[in-house]
Design a protein around this motif. Sequence first.
Motif: not given
Length: 82
Positions: A46-64
Motif C-alpha cells: 500500500l503506497s501513499l503518494l503526494t504531489y503538487e501542481r500549480p493552482a488553476g493548472a489545466g489537465t497535464p495532457g496525457d501525463q500519468y
Amino acid sequence: TGAGTVFFAVVDGGHGPYAYQGATAPGPGTGPIHDATAAFAAGRTLSLLTYERPAGAGTPGDQYICSADNAICFPALDAYVG
C-alpha cells in the motif's frame, strides 16, 4: 503566484518509486512525487503518494503517474481511481 494544489493518492499494489510518464513533460511548477510504501507479511503493498501542481493548472495532457514496474498507472489529475 506560486500557489499550488497538493494531491494525495493511495495506491493498492505496485511499488515505488513513482514517476510522471507520458508524451509531454510535466508543466512548470509541477512538484516531484513523494511516496511511501508499506509491505505487509502477506505480500500486499500500500503506497501513499503526494504531489503538487500549480493552482488553476489545466489537465497535464496525457501525463500519468506510474509505479516503477509500470504495473500501476493513473492520470495525474484523476480525483478518484477505483
